[in-house]
Design a protein around this motif. Structure first.
Motif, mmCIF file in Angstrom:
data_model
loop_
_atom_site.group_PDB
_atom_site.id
_atom_site.type_symbol
_atom_site.label_atom_id
_atom_site.label_comp_id
_atom_site.label_asym_id
_atom_site.label_seq_id
_atom_site.Cartn_x
_atom_site.Cartn_y
_atom_site.Cartn_z
ATOM 1 N N LEU A 98 14.573 37.275 29.715
ATOM 2 C CA LEU A 98 13.983 37.983 31.552
ATOM 3 C C LEU A 98 13.117 38.903 31.783
ATOM 4 C CD1 LEU A 98 15.941 35.255 32.862
ATOM 5 C CD2 LEU A 98 14.016 34.694 32.732
ATOM 6 N N VAL A 99 14.104 39.186 31.072
ATOM 7 C CA VAL A 99 13.173 41.832 31.745
ATOM 8 C C VAL A 99 12.627 41.625 31.513
ATOM 9 C CG1 VAL A 99 14.445 43.746 31.420
ATOM 10 C CG2 VAL A 99 16.037 42.306 32.049
ATOM 11 N N VAL A 100 12.250 41.245 29.618
ATOM 12 C CA VAL A 100 10.956 41.814 28.890
ATOM 13 C C VAL A 100 9.813 40.596 29.802
ATOM 14 C CG1 VAL A 100 9.951 41.521 26.948
ATOM 15 C CG2 VAL A 100 12.313 42.244 26.880
ATOM 16 N N ALA A 101 9.928 40.026 29.841
ATOM 17 C CA ALA A 101 8.738 38.912 30.246
ATOM 18 C C ALA A 101 8.331 39.019 31.689
ATOM 19 C CB ALA A 101 9.600 37.538 30.541
ATOM 20 N N GLY A 102 9.471 39.732 32.755
ATOM 21 C CA GLY A 102 9.401 40.538 34.037
ATOM 22 C C GLY A 102 8.783 41.884 33.476
ATOM 23 N N VAL A 103 8.722 42.362 32.712
ATOM 24 C CA VAL A 103 8.612 43.796 32.411
ATOM 25 C C VAL A 103 6.902 43.368 32.289
ATOM 26 C CG1 VAL A 103 7.924 46.015 30.721
ATOM 27 C CG2 VAL A 103 9.993 45.177 32.356
ATOM 28 N N THR A 104 6.310 42.672 31.190
ATOM 29 C CA THR A 104 5.129 42.682 31.264
ATOM 30 C C THR A 104 4.541 41.822 31.575
ATOM 31 O OG1 THR A 104 5.753 42.591 28.698
ATOM 32 C CG2 THR A 104 4.273 40.551 29.194
ATOM 33 N N MET A 105 4.640 41.411 32.245
ATOM 34 C CA MET A 105 4.286 40.748 33.424
ATOM 35 C C MET A 105 3.828 41.678 34.659
ATOM 36 S SD MET A 105 5.600 36.867 34.169
ATOM 37 C CE MET A 105 5.400 36.552 35.921
ATOM 38 N N LEU A 106 4.770 42.531 34.869
ATOM 39 C CA LEU A 106 4.242 43.585 35.769
ATOM 40 C C LEU A 106 3.680 44.350 35.112
ATOM 41 C CD1 LEU A 106 5.354 45.429 38.616
ATOM 42 C CD2 LEU A 106 6.805 46.336 36.917
ATOM 43 N N LEU A 107 3.610 44.576 33.783
ATOM 44 C CA LEU A 107 2.042 45.883 33.330
ATOM 45 C C LEU A 107 1.175 44.652 33.715
ATOM 46 C CD1 LEU A 107 4.167 47.065 30.795
ATOM 47 C CD2 LEU A 107 3.932 48.706 32.630
ATOM 48 N N ARG A 108 1.161 43.686 32.938
ATOM 49 C CA ARG A 108 -0.095 42.657 33.154
ATOM 50 C C ARG A 108 -1.124 42.800 34.137
ATOM 51 N NH1 ARG A 108 -2.045 42.824 27.934
ATOM 52 N NH2 ARG A 108 -0.783 42.074 26.471
ATOM 53 N N PHE A 109 0.151 42.431 35.553
ATOM 54 C CA PHE A 109 -0.350 42.208 36.865
ATOM 55 C C PHE A 109 -1.237 43.913 37.643
ATOM 56 C CE2 PHE A 109 1.652 38.046 36.951
ATOM 57 C CZ PHE A 109 0.541 37.870 36.143
ATOM 58 N N LEU A 110 -0.322 44.337 37.513
ATOM 59 C CA LEU A 110 -0.422 46.044 37.407
ATOM 60 C C LEU A 110 -1.446 46.764 38.047
ATOM 61 C CD1 LEU A 110 1.447 48.329 39.252
ATOM 62 C CD2 LEU A 110 1.343 49.333 37.123
ATOM 63 N N PRO A 111 -2.837 46.585 36.861
ATOM 64 C CA PRO A 111 -4.063 47.123 36.939
ATOM 65 C C PRO A 111 -4.972 46.261 38.574
ATOM 66 C CG PRO A 111 -3.819 46.585 35.039
ATOM 67 C CD PRO A 111 -2.636 45.828 35.275
ATOM 68 N N PHE A 112 -4.964 44.964 38.296
ATOM 69 C CA PHE A 112 -5.218 43.969 39.446
ATOM 70 C C PHE A 112 -5.196 44.347 40.862
ATOM 71 C CE2 PHE A 112 -5.177 41.179 35.359
ATOM 72 C CZ PHE A 112 -6.683 41.002 35.491
ATOM 73 N N ALA A 113 -3.646 44.744 40.819
ATOM 74 C CA ALA A 113 -3.341 44.836 42.224
ATOM 75 C C ALA A 113 -3.582 46.883 42.956
ATOM 76 C CB ALA A 113 -1.369 44.701 42.746
ATOM 77 N N ALA A 114 -3.727 47.422 41.751
ATOM 78 C CA ALA A 114 -4.237 48.564 42.006
ATOM 79 C C ALA A 114 -5.623 48.480 42.344
ATOM 80 C CB ALA A 114 -3.565 49.209 40.752
ATOM 81 N N PHE A 115 -6.232 48.061 41.462
ATOM 82 C CA PHE A 115 -7.540 48.031 41.339
ATOM 83 C C PHE A 115 -8.606 46.922 42.602
ATOM 84 C CE2 PHE A 115 -6.818 50.608 37.876
ATOM 85 C CZ PHE A 115 -7.108 51.577 38.491
ATOM 86 N N SER A 116 -8.115 46.373 43.688
ATOM 87 C CA SER A 116 -8.379 44.955 43.815
ATOM 88 C C SER A 116 -9.711 44.897 44.208
ATOM 89 C CB SER A 116 -7.733 44.719 44.826
ATOM 90 O OG SER A 116 -7.475 46.014 45.593
#
Length: 109
Positions: A11-29
Motif C-alpha cells: 500500500l505504501v509503495v502504491a501510494g507513493v507511485t500514485m502520488l508521483l504519477r499525479f503530482l505533475p498534473f496537479a502542479a501543472f494544471s
C-alpha cells in the motif's frame, strides 16, 4: 515477513507511485503555463533513457567468442530496423527481447 507487513508495504509503495504519477498534473494544471525547462526535459529525456538502457543491456557483452556477442548484435539490429520501420517502441523492444531469448536458448547454446 508477515502478511500485514506485506500488505502495508504494498500500500505504501502504491501510494507513493500514485502520488508521483499525479503530482505533475496537479502542479501543472491547465491554468498555468508549463515552464520551458520541463518541456525541454520532456523532449530530451526519452532519448537519454533509451541510450542508458542500451548501455546497460550491452555492458556485459564479451567478445571472446562469437556466441557471446552475436545474439546481442543481431537483436540490436532487429530492434533498430523495427523501430525505423514501424516507429513503435513497445513492438521493437518486445520483438528484440523475444528474439534474444530464442537465440540464447536454442541457437547459441
Amino acid at each position: 515477513m508477515n502478511t500485514l507487513h506485506s500488505i502495508v508495504l504494498i500500500l505504501v509503495v502504491a501510494g507513493v507511485t500514485m502520488l508521483l504519477r499525479f503530482l505533475p498534473f496537479a502542479a501543472f494544471s491547465g491554468r498555468r503555463r508549463v515552464p520551458e525547462y520541463i518541456l525541454y526535459l520532456g523532449s530530451v529525456l526519452p532519448y537519454a533513457i533509451m541510450g542508458m538502457l542500451i548501455v546497460y543491456c550491452l555492458r556485459s557483452v564479451q567478445f571472446t567468442a562469437l556466441s557471446r556477442w552475436l545474439p546481442s548484435a543481431i537483436c540490436v539490429a532487429v530492434v533498430a530496423a523495427l523501430h525505423v520501420w514501424k516507429r513503435n517502441t513497445i513492438l521493437s523492444i518486445v520483438c528484440g527481447t523475444v528474439l534474444y531469448m530464442i537465440l540464447i536458448q536454442t541457437v547459441f547454446v
